[in-house]
Design a protein around this motif. Structure first.
Motif, PDB file in Angstrom:
ATOM      1  N   GLU A 168       0.826  -1.141   0.045  1.00 16.33           N
ATOM      2  CA  GLU A 168      -0.069   0.241   0.067  1.00 16.33           C
ATOM      3  C   GLU A 168       0.892   1.322   0.019  1.00 16.33           C
ATOM      4  O   GLU A 168       0.745   2.076  -0.799  1.00 16.33           O
ATOM      5  N   LYS A 169       1.887   1.409   1.016  1.00 16.31           N
ATOM      6  CA  LYS A 169       2.945   2.426   0.969  1.00 16.31           C
ATOM      7  C   LYS A 169       3.194   2.769  -0.430  1.00 16.31           C
ATOM      8  O   LYS A 169       3.564   3.665  -0.956  1.00 16.31           O
ATOM      9  N   LYS A 170       3.930   1.576  -0.985  1.00 17.22           N
ATOM     10  CA  LYS A 170       4.607   1.617  -2.230  1.00 17.22           C
ATOM     11  C   LYS A 170       3.572   2.211  -3.600  1.00 17.22           C
ATOM     12  O   LYS A 170       3.978   2.975  -4.292  1.00 17.22           O
ATOM     13  N   PHE A 171       2.528   1.614  -3.311  1.00 15.77           N
ATOM     14  CA  PHE A 171       1.520   2.065  -4.436  1.00 15.77           C
ATOM     15  C   PHE A 171       1.007   3.654  -4.399  1.00 15.77           C
ATOM     16  O   PHE A 171       1.039   4.347  -5.096  1.00 15.77           O
ATOM     17  N   LEU A 172       0.892   3.858  -3.217  1.00 16.47           N
ATOM     18  CA  LEU A 172       0.546   5.338  -2.821  1.00 16.47           C
ATOM     19  C   LEU A 172       1.630   6.293  -3.198  1.00 16.47           C
ATOM     20  O   LEU A 172       1.311   7.521  -3.606  1.00 16.47           O
ATOM     21  N   ARG A 173       2.827   5.857  -3.167  1.00 14.48           N
ATOM     22  CA  ARG A 173       3.971   6.711  -3.369  1.00 14.48           C
ATOM     23  C   ARG A 173       4.117   6.621  -5.018  1.00 14.48           C
ATOM     24  O   ARG A 173       4.601   7.478  -5.492  1.00 14.48           O
ATOM     25  N   ASP A 174       4.230   5.540  -5.763  1.00 18.58           N
ATOM     26  CA  ASP A 174       4.065   5.562  -7.075  1.00 18.58           C
ATOM     27  C   ASP A 174       2.763   6.196  -8.035  1.00 18.58           C
ATOM     28  O   ASP A 174       3.262   6.457  -9.215  1.00 18.58           O
ATOM     29  N   GLN A 206      -6.523   4.453  -1.867  1.00 20.79           N
ATOM     30  CA  GLN A 206      -6.010   3.605  -0.635  1.00 20.79           C
ATOM     31  C   GLN A 206      -7.405   2.772  -0.608  1.00 20.79           C
ATOM     32  O   GLN A 206      -7.403   1.587  -0.120  1.00 20.79           O
ATOM     33  N   SER A 207      -8.541   3.305  -0.217  1.00 14.92           N
ATOM     34  CA  SER A 207      -9.751   2.583  -0.346  1.00 14.92           C
ATOM     35  C   SER A 207      -9.912   1.562  -1.275  1.00 14.92           C
ATOM     36  O   SER A 207     -10.438   0.531  -0.973  1.00 14.92           O
ATOM     37  N   LEU A 208      -9.743   1.955  -2.648  1.00 16.36           N
ATOM     38  CA  LEU A 208      -9.883   0.911  -3.580  1.00 16.36           C
ATOM     39  C   LEU A 208      -8.709  -0.110  -3.445  1.00 16.36           C
ATOM     40  O   LEU A 208      -9.453  -1.576  -3.670  1.00 16.36           O
ATOM     41  N   LEU A 209      -7.665   0.052  -3.182  1.00 13.27           N
ATOM     42  CA  LEU A 209      -6.807  -1.102  -2.825  1.00 13.27           C
ATOM     43  C   LEU A 209      -7.179  -1.862  -1.763  1.00 13.27           C
ATOM     44  O   LEU A 209      -7.117  -3.172  -1.737  1.00 13.27           O
ATOM     45  N   ARG A 210      -7.574  -1.532  -0.876  1.00  9.96           N
ATOM     46  CA  ARG A 210      -8.086  -2.179   0.317  1.00  9.96           C
ATOM     47  C   ARG A 210      -9.242  -3.033   0.146  1.00  9.96           C
ATOM     48  O   ARG A 210      -9.260  -4.218   0.494  1.00  9.96           O
ATOM     49  N   LYS A 211     -10.214  -2.381  -0.786  1.00  6.95           N
ATOM     50  CA  LYS A 211     -11.385  -3.206  -1.088  1.00  6.95           C
ATOM     51  C   LYS A 211     -11.243  -4.083  -2.144  1.00  6.95           C
ATOM     52  O   LYS A 211     -11.563  -5.354  -1.752  1.00  6.95           O
ATOM     53  N   GLU A 212     -10.366  -3.936  -3.038  1.00  7.06           N
ATOM     54  CA  GLU A 212     -10.070  -4.842  -4.108  1.00  7.06           C
ATOM     55  C   GLU A 212      -8.993  -5.954  -3.686  1.00  7.06           C
ATOM     56  O   GLU A 212      -8.911  -6.887  -4.486  1.00  7.06           O
ATOM     57  N   ARG A 213      -8.083  -5.614  -2.729  1.00  4.10           N
ATOM     58  CA  ARG A 213      -7.049  -6.492  -2.282  1.00  4.10           C
ATOM     59  C   ARG A 213      -5.976  -6.374  -3.394  1.00  4.10           C
ATOM     60  O   ARG A 213      -4.652  -6.964  -3.068  1.00  4.10           O
ATOM     61  N   LYS A 214      -5.993  -6.257  -4.695  1.00  4.29           N
ATOM     62  CA  LYS A 214      -4.840  -6.221  -5.561  1.00  4.29           C
ATOM     63  C   LYS A 214      -5.363  -5.224  -6.756  1.00  4.29           C
ATOM     64  O   LYS A 214      -6.579  -5.255  -7.160  1.00  4.29           O
TER      65      LYS A 214
END
Length: 131
Positions: free
Chosen positions: A14-20, A69-77
């Motif tokens: 999640e951290k890497k995703f939000l940074r990228d 962030q919410s999308l990643l947490r909900k969908e998991r990938k």
């Protein structure tokens, strides 16, 4: 550094995703359906943030807005490359009376239209973020 091909809903992922992610990036989520099998949906990273400071993403097909962030947490990938082997959820075609060839053509046109919408929205956010 560019985007990875996918991001998992782990703390580090999640951290890497939000940074990228950057405005205009196109993100893809695999949707599992009981009645019609898997499809994918597309989300565009916007140049706006939520009141909590999280980057927002928008669906080009239905206009829904949520945070990345919410999308990643909900969908998991989340994928960063279009899953070409799956139909686009936003390009649904419900014309059951068509012949098989006509159904394929209608789906191809609907998918092309959905891609054009996504590309237009993506370019808009890239341009707005570069100003």
């Amino acid at each position: 550094m560019g985007l990875q091909s996918s991001y998992e809903a782990t703390r580090g992922g999640e951290k890497k995703f939000l940074r990228d992610i950057k405005p205009g990036d196109q993100l893809y989520v695999i949707n599992e359906h009981y009645d019609r099998g898997p499809t994918y949906s597309e989300w565009i990273v916007t140049n706006t943030t939520s009141f909590m400071g999280n980057r927002e993403v928008k669906s080009p097909t239905n206009g829904a807005v949520t945070t990345a962030q919410s999308l990643l947490r909900k969908e998991r990938k989340i994928l960063t490359q279009r899953p070409s082997h799956l139909p686009n959820l936003g390009a649904r075609d419900s014309h059951d009376a068509y012949t098989e060839d006509a159904q394929r053509a209608a789906k191809a046109v609907a998918d092309l239209h959905a891609r054009q919408q996504a590309n237009t929205l993506s370019q808009r956010y890239r341009t707005a973020a570069s100003r």
